[in-house]
Design a protein around this motif. Structure first.
Motif, PDB file in Angstrom:
ATOM      1  N   GLU A 158      -3.505  12.569 -14.398  1.00 37.83           N
ATOM      2  CA  GLU A 158      -2.424  11.499 -13.173  1.00 37.83           C
ATOM      3  C   GLU A 158      -1.758  11.061 -14.230  1.00 37.83           C
ATOM      4  O   GLU A 158      -1.698  10.651 -15.161  1.00 37.83           O
ATOM      5  N   SER A 159      -0.343  10.258 -13.233  1.00 35.68           N
ATOM      6  CA  SER A 159       0.763   9.757 -13.253  1.00 35.68           C
ATOM      7  C   SER A 159       0.625   8.209 -13.683  1.00 35.68           C
ATOM      8  O   SER A 159       1.142   7.178 -12.527  1.00 35.68           O
ATOM      9  N   TYR A 160      -0.233   7.745 -14.370  1.00 34.59           N
ATOM     10  CA  TYR A 160      -0.567   6.106 -14.491  1.00 34.59           C
ATOM     11  C   TYR A 160      -1.170   5.919 -16.027  1.00 34.59           C
ATOM     12  O   TYR A 160      -1.466   6.996 -16.461  1.00 34.59           O
ATOM     13  N   ASP A 161      -1.122   5.080 -16.181  1.00 35.54           N
ATOM     14  CA  ASP A 161      -1.115   4.514 -17.951  1.00 35.54           C
ATOM     15  C   ASP A 161      -3.118   4.540 -18.201  1.00 35.54           C
ATOM     16  O   ASP A 161      -3.470   3.736 -16.959  1.00 35.54           O
ATOM     17  N   GLN A 162      -3.404   5.121 -18.454  1.00 37.69           N
ATOM     18  CA  GLN A 162      -5.310   5.094 -18.792  1.00 37.69           C
ATOM     19  C   GLN A 162      -5.738   4.939 -20.349  1.00 37.69           C
ATOM     20  O   GLN A 162      -4.431   5.558 -21.071  1.00 37.69           O
ATOM     21  N   ILE A 163      -6.058   3.741 -20.337  1.00 32.74           N
ATOM     22  CA  ILE A 163      -6.667   3.414 -21.750  1.00 32.74           C
ATOM     23  C   ILE A 163      -7.389   2.660 -21.475  1.00 32.74           C
ATOM     24  O   ILE A 163      -8.427   3.491 -20.861  1.00 32.74           O
TER      25      ILE A 163
END
Length: 504
Positions: free
Chosen positions: A345-350
């Motif tokens: 996805e085009s989100y920050d995932q941490i």
């Protein structure tokens, strides 16, 4: 001597415009004795072709393309600073080198044509930045990935590696470049630069590769040697996991973090000193007896390690020119050395964790300025938002319960969530910030970070009687907790040498 001054050079183009960058004129020149990069940001003209004799005028610097901040580069100010003199010049033969050549020797070949060879791992033919890790060391141990080198190109370069994969033997020709981590990699120029080979052919190449480059020309730092110049002073009952000498002024140092499965320890570290620049992006390294042993061969920034059995999860981002590229979740198999992309996805995932059965992930996802805890099924890829205004998930050993930090509008609390019933229970709520929970391997304790005593510190909560104990008796700046086993915890601590990872 010439850095930051206007220089003029003449040489043969080793790569055509448009193959290394799709919105800038990025190529490399050689005069058959040395090479140099040319990076013209903001314009693509004139179109240089491989084999052109070119004269270039511009500023000599080490700050060119985003991921190649370390290599010498000339930056022309306008298209008029790039003059094509004639076409059809013959390029020199590449230097055939081992992937474990000494860095001090490789600096003399920086920007020049080289050939490396060996066995592929960490194969990637799907992301913007493509390529693989190639292991071709002088001892012929083609499975020793720590002796390898990166091969990298971009999806618009027209280079097809679909017939290759992990385990393939190849020879790769390209330009040797030093990246923003101080590591060397090879960037091919055309499709024919990557050729599959038999293992016997690779063995033959070991007989003609340049063995003189294996001996350092100067003293090089040893990654397996402890820092002995200063003693590490620790409080009672605290032992060192790392012995790193870091700068008190380096604001990134506090973000080093560890992960363990009880046998192995991996750490996210920010390297501080390189050949020409000081600031280096984070990477994940395996630790052995307190020393940095080997780096995970990921072509970009890597943080938030989480280790479950032989699966190392981490958040990473591969940077083309966009320093705001999104963080994705990746896995690294510590046995096979294979790296997989798990989210898209085009989100920050941490801050990833994985379930005991390894059938789903949990991670923190940032959307429109807010944090969410997200569950993702590893078979179907289906995503479910578990909690809003929440991050830093941690799973109980059974996988039935989840803990995370939750923003109450003023500060962070810690809550639990039953994965079966959907019931949420607040277990830590006060006027202080409580965050970064980590469940113990047997489920009897919960590590977390809070500022109860005026500093950010690691605390342990007993989940039977809910008593809370500080990780250290006296007040020390500590953060990023993790478990080595049920009775041993690790965390990042501000020491007299700077930030280090310790255990107690």
């Amino acid at each position: 001597m010439f850095l930051d001054n206007i220089v003029e050079v003449e040489g043969i183009a080793m790569v055509s415009s448009g193959l290394w960058h799709d919105s800038a004129n990025y190529f490399a020149l050689t005069d058959k004795s040395a090479g140099i990069l040319i990076y013209a940001q903001g314009f693509k003209e004139p179109l240089v072709e491989k084999g052109d004799l070119v004269r270039v005028k511009g500023t000599l610097t080490t700050v060119g393309y985003t991921t190649d901040v370390n290599s010498l580069v000339i930056r022309p100010a306008s298209p008029d600073d790039i003059e094509i003199i004639r076409k059809g010049e013959t390029l020199p033969d590449p230097a055939i080198i081992f992937t474990d050549s000494a860095k001090s020797q490789l600096r003399n070949l920086e920007g020049s044509l080289v050939m490396i060879f060996g066995k592929i791992s960490a194969y990637d033919n799907e992301t913007i930045t493509r390529g693989f890790w190639l292991t071709g060391p002088s001892d012929r141990d083609f499975d020793s990935v720590s002796s390898g080198m990166r091969v990298k190109f971009y999806d618009y370069a027209g280079i097809d590696i679909s017939a290759l994969g992990d385990g393939s033997f190849v020879a790769v020709q390209g330009v040797l470049i030093q990246d923003n981590e101080g590591e060397f990699y090879v960037r091919p120029t055309i499709d024919e630069d990557i050729r599959e080979q038999t293992e016997n052919r690779i063995l033959f190449l070991t007989t003609i590769a340049r063995k003189d480059l294996l001996t350092p020309t100067e003293e090089e730092p040893e990654t397996t040697k402890k820092e002995e110049s200063r003693d590490l002073v620790l409080p009672e009952n605290v032992e060192a996991i790392t012995w790193l000498l870091s700068s008190d002024n380096d604001f990134l140092s506090s973000r080093i973090s560890g992960a363990s499965n009880g046998k192995e320890v991996f750490a996210c570290l920010y390297k501080e000193k390189g050949t020409r620049t000081k600031n280096y992006p984070p990477a994940i390294y395996e630790l052995f007896q307190g020393n940095v042993s080997s780096k995970i061969p990921f072509p970009g920034e890597a943080e938030f390690p989480y280790l479950k059995d032989n699966v190392l999860l981490f958040a990473g981002r591969i940077l083309p020119d966009d320093q705001n590229a999104d963080w994705k979740i990746y896995s690294y198999d510590t046995a096979t050395k294979e790296i997989k992309t798990l989210t898209s996805e085009s989100y920050d995932q941490i801050e990833p964790v994985i379930s005991p059965k390894k059938d789903f992930l949990l991670y923190s996802e940032r959307r429109d300025g807010k944090w969410f805890v997200v569950k993702q099924d590893l078979s179907s890829g289906e995503k479910t938002t578990v909690a809003e205004d929440a991050r830093s998930p941690t799973l109980s050993p059974t996988g039935n319960d989840l803990a995370f930090q939750h923003w109450n509008g003023k500060d962070w609390d810690i809550v639990t969530f039953n994965m079966r019933t959907g019931k949420t229970t607040g277990i830590l709520s006060s006027s202080f910030n409580e965050f970064s929970p980590v469940w113990s391997p047997h489920g009897t304790k919960l590590l977390f970070v809070a500022d109860y005593r005026g500093e950010v510190e690691v605390f342990i909560m007993d989940l039977f009687d809910y008593t809370i104990t500080a990780a250290t008796k006296d007040i020390f700046l500590t953060t990023n907790p993790f478990w080595l086993d049920e009775s041993t915890l690790g965390f990042t601590m501000k020491t007299n040498l700077g930030w280090n990872i310790v255990k107690t």
